[in-house]
Motif scaffolding. Structure first.
Motif, mmCIF file in Angstrom:
data_model
loop_
_atom_site.group_PDB
_atom_site.id
_atom_site.type_symbol
_atom_site.label_atom_id
_atom_site.label_comp_id
_atom_site.label_asym_id
_atom_site.label_seq_id
_atom_site.Cartn_x
_atom_site.Cartn_y
_atom_site.Cartn_z
ATOM 1 N N UNK A 134 -56.628 -37.506 -65.153
ATOM 2 C CA UNK A 134 -55.743 -38.619 -65.849
ATOM 3 C C UNK A 134 -56.314 -39.124 -67.310
ATOM 4 N N UNK A 135 -55.317 -39.315 -68.194
ATOM 5 C CA UNK A 135 -55.608 -39.511 -69.361
ATOM 6 C C UNK A 135 -54.795 -40.917 -69.840
ATOM 7 N N UNK A 136 -54.386 -41.643 -68.708
ATOM 8 C CA UNK A 136 -53.645 -42.772 -69.210
ATOM 9 C C UNK A 136 -54.354 -44.031 -68.454
ATOM 10 N N UNK A 137 -54.033 -45.217 -68.879
ATOM 11 C CA UNK A 137 -54.147 -46.427 -68.663
ATOM 12 C C UNK A 137 -53.112 -47.231 -68.111
ATOM 13 N N UNK A 138 -53.103 -47.376 -66.780
ATOM 14 C CA UNK A 138 -51.976 -47.894 -66.100
ATOM 15 C C UNK A 138 -52.222 -49.429 -65.605
ATOM 16 N N UNK A 139 -51.506 -50.327 -66.050
ATOM 17 C CA UNK A 139 -51.639 -51.712 -65.542
ATOM 18 C C UNK A 139 -50.469 -52.128 -64.591
ATOM 19 N N UNK A 140 -50.700 -52.800 -63.683
ATOM 20 C CA UNK A 140 -49.808 -53.384 -62.646
ATOM 21 C C UNK A 140 -49.721 -54.842 -62.857
ATOM 22 N N UNK A 141 -48.324 -55.289 -63.011
ATOM 23 C CA UNK A 141 -48.269 -56.757 -63.359
ATOM 24 C C UNK A 141 -47.321 -57.034 -62.323
ATOM 25 N N UNK A 142 -47.167 -58.597 -62.021
ATOM 26 C CA UNK A 142 -46.428 -59.256 -61.066
ATOM 27 C C UNK A 142 -45.754 -60.409 -61.632
ATOM 28 N N UNK A 143 -44.831 -60.727 -61.437
ATOM 29 C CA UNK A 143 -44.128 -62.237 -61.589
ATOM 30 C C UNK A 143 -43.449 -62.645 -60.342
ATOM 31 N N UNK A 144 -43.102 -64.066 -60.191
ATOM 32 C CA UNK A 144 -42.453 -64.344 -58.945
ATOM 33 C C UNK A 144 -41.603 -65.465 -59.181
ATOM 34 N N UNK A 145 -40.859 -65.936 -58.279
ATOM 35 C CA UNK A 145 -40.194 -67.158 -58.285
ATOM 36 C C UNK A 145 -40.555 -67.840 -56.944
ATOM 37 N N UNK A 146 -40.856 -69.169 -57.307
ATOM 38 C CA UNK A 146 -41.510 -69.976 -56.236
ATOM 39 C C UNK A 146 -40.570 -71.249 -56.048
ATOM 40 N N UNK A 147 -40.449 -71.588 -54.827
ATOM 41 C CA UNK A 147 -39.641 -72.997 -54.391
ATOM 42 C C UNK A 147 -40.636 -74.068 -54.548
ATOM 43 N N UNK A 148 -40.339 -74.953 -55.424
ATOM 44 C CA UNK A 148 -41.238 -75.981 -55.530
ATOM 45 C C UNK A 148 -41.168 -77.015 -54.453
ATOM 46 N N UNK A 149 -42.374 -77.618 -54.006
ATOM 47 C CA UNK A 149 -42.563 -78.165 -52.896
ATOM 48 C C UNK A 149 -42.053 -79.937 -52.906
ATOM 49 N N UNK A 150 -41.567 -80.192 -54.442
ATOM 50 C CA UNK A 150 -41.094 -81.343 -54.469
ATOM 51 C C UNK A 150 -39.669 -81.568 -54.610
ATOM 52 N N UNK A 151 -38.868 -80.796 -55.419
ATOM 53 C CA UNK A 151 -37.587 -80.997 -55.551
ATOM 54 C C UNK A 151 -36.720 -79.730 -54.928
ATOM 55 N N UNK A 152 -37.593 -78.703 -54.508
ATOM 56 C CA UNK A 152 -37.086 -77.634 -53.889
ATOM 57 C C UNK A 152 -36.254 -76.520 -54.611
ATOM 58 N N UNK A 153 -36.675 -76.700 -56.054
ATOM 59 C CA UNK A 153 -35.905 -75.769 -57.099
ATOM 60 C C UNK A 153 -36.778 -74.628 -57.259
ATOM 61 N N UNK A 154 -36.093 -73.440 -57.775
ATOM 62 C CA UNK A 154 -37.056 -72.455 -57.852
ATOM 63 C C UNK A 154 -37.581 -72.449 -59.281
ATOM 64 N N UNK A 155 -38.800 -72.213 -59.272
ATOM 65 C CA UNK A 155 -39.581 -72.192 -60.612
ATOM 66 C C UNK A 155 -40.168 -70.717 -60.850
ATOM 67 N N UNK A 156 -39.922 -70.215 -61.877
ATOM 68 C CA UNK A 156 -40.445 -68.944 -62.228
ATOM 69 C C UNK A 156 -41.831 -68.903 -62.655
ATOM 70 N N UNK A 157 -42.715 -67.805 -62.379
ATOM 71 C CA UNK A 157 -44.056 -67.719 -62.656
ATOM 72 C C UNK A 157 -44.154 -66.358 -63.543
ATOM 73 N N UNK A 158 -44.727 -66.542 -64.680
ATOM 74 C CA UNK A 158 -44.676 -65.428 -65.509
ATOM 75 C C UNK A 158 -45.469 -64.222 -65.054
#
Length: 267
Positions: A134-158
């Motif tokens: 192998x001659x490549x650098x492979x990076x795995x990234x993740x982002x998510x959508x979380x439901x807030x515990x206060x108002x219940x709205x969806x909060x994006x996570x980078x």
């Protein structure tokens, strides 16, 4: 009437013995030996009924070290547990050997059993010893959508670089974690090897690889503590960049970063 006979003279008294002086005590002569100590009489013993009886703890015999010091039932249980662990280890080594060994009669006959045990946790990778490593650098990234515990709205996570976190955990470590080095990387290789360019599964292991990768990513998000609330869905992507050629080489290498995004997965 006078007579020529004289009266017998008084009998001569016997000579008196010289007076005997009373015996004089011998002068005390100092001795080189110290005077003996006077005998010491032992103290009088108290009456038997007045002596307090002191309880004496029985001395426990020393326990033998290791399994020999256990009772018979525990020795039997320990022996059975050790036998089970030994059999499991031997079975695991045998299946791994059949997986990495060249194809033979035994590996072909039990191919399904070997694959079920090896994949996905114990998969082996021999690309390091291949003619074209192998001659490549492979990076795995993740982002998510979380439901807030206060108002219940969806909060994006980078986007979060999971591969960078693994590298930071093992860098400068004398005993780096094998899991941190290979778990995420092998899971991503397992996923890409069982999916096409459109991220559709190929064969029966496609769904298994997706479940495996999703489980690892969710564990990382919850362990970090940075994501608070209920995770609703997640999205993964890879950032691939070729390793630049050394300065002395004339090889031209494209070092641009290429991304591969997966669809959103509902948790």
């Amino acid at each position: 009437m006078e007579s020529n006979e004289r009266e017998p003279a008084e009998a001569a008294a016997p000579p008196a013995d010289p007076p005997i002086d009373p015996p004089v005590a011998a002068a005390a002569v100092p001795s080189a030996r110290p005077p003996a100590d006077p005998p010491v009489e032992p103290p009088a013993k108290p009456p038997v009924d007045l002596v307090a009886e002191v309880p004496v703890d029985p001395v426990e015999p020393a326990r033998a070290p290791g399994i020999a010091g256990l009772s018979a039932p525990y020795r039997v249980v320990t022996a059975l547990a050790l036998a089970a662990v030994g059999l499991a280890a031997c079975g695991h080594l045998a299946l791994v050997f059949l997986h990495v060994a060249p194809s033979n009669t035994v590996s072909k006959q039990h191919a399904q059993t070997v694959d079920d045990w090896i994949y996905p946790e114990f998969e082996q990778n021999w690309k390091l010893f291949a003619p074209n490593p192998l001659q490549q650098n492979i990076v795995v990234e993740v982002r998510a959508e979380v439901r807030s515990t206060l108002g219940g709205e969806l909060v994006p996570v980078g986007w979060r670089d999971l591969s960078a976190q693994d590298g930071e955990a093992i860098r400068h470590s004398l005993l780096p974690s094998h899991t941190r080095q290979n778990e995420l990387r092998r899971a991503w290789d397992f996923f890409t090897g069982s999916h096409d360019e459109d991220n559709k599964p190929i064969g029966e292991r496609g769904g298994l690889s997706e479940q495996y990768l999703r489980r690892i990513v969710l564990n990382r998000l919850t362990e970090d503590g940075a994501v608070r609330g209920e995770i609703v869905r997640i999205q993964l992507r890879s950032a691939t960049r070729a390793v630049a050629a050394p300065p002395w080489s004339d090889e031209k290498t494209d070092t641009q970063t290429y991304y591969r995004e997966l669809p959103w997965w509902t948790v």
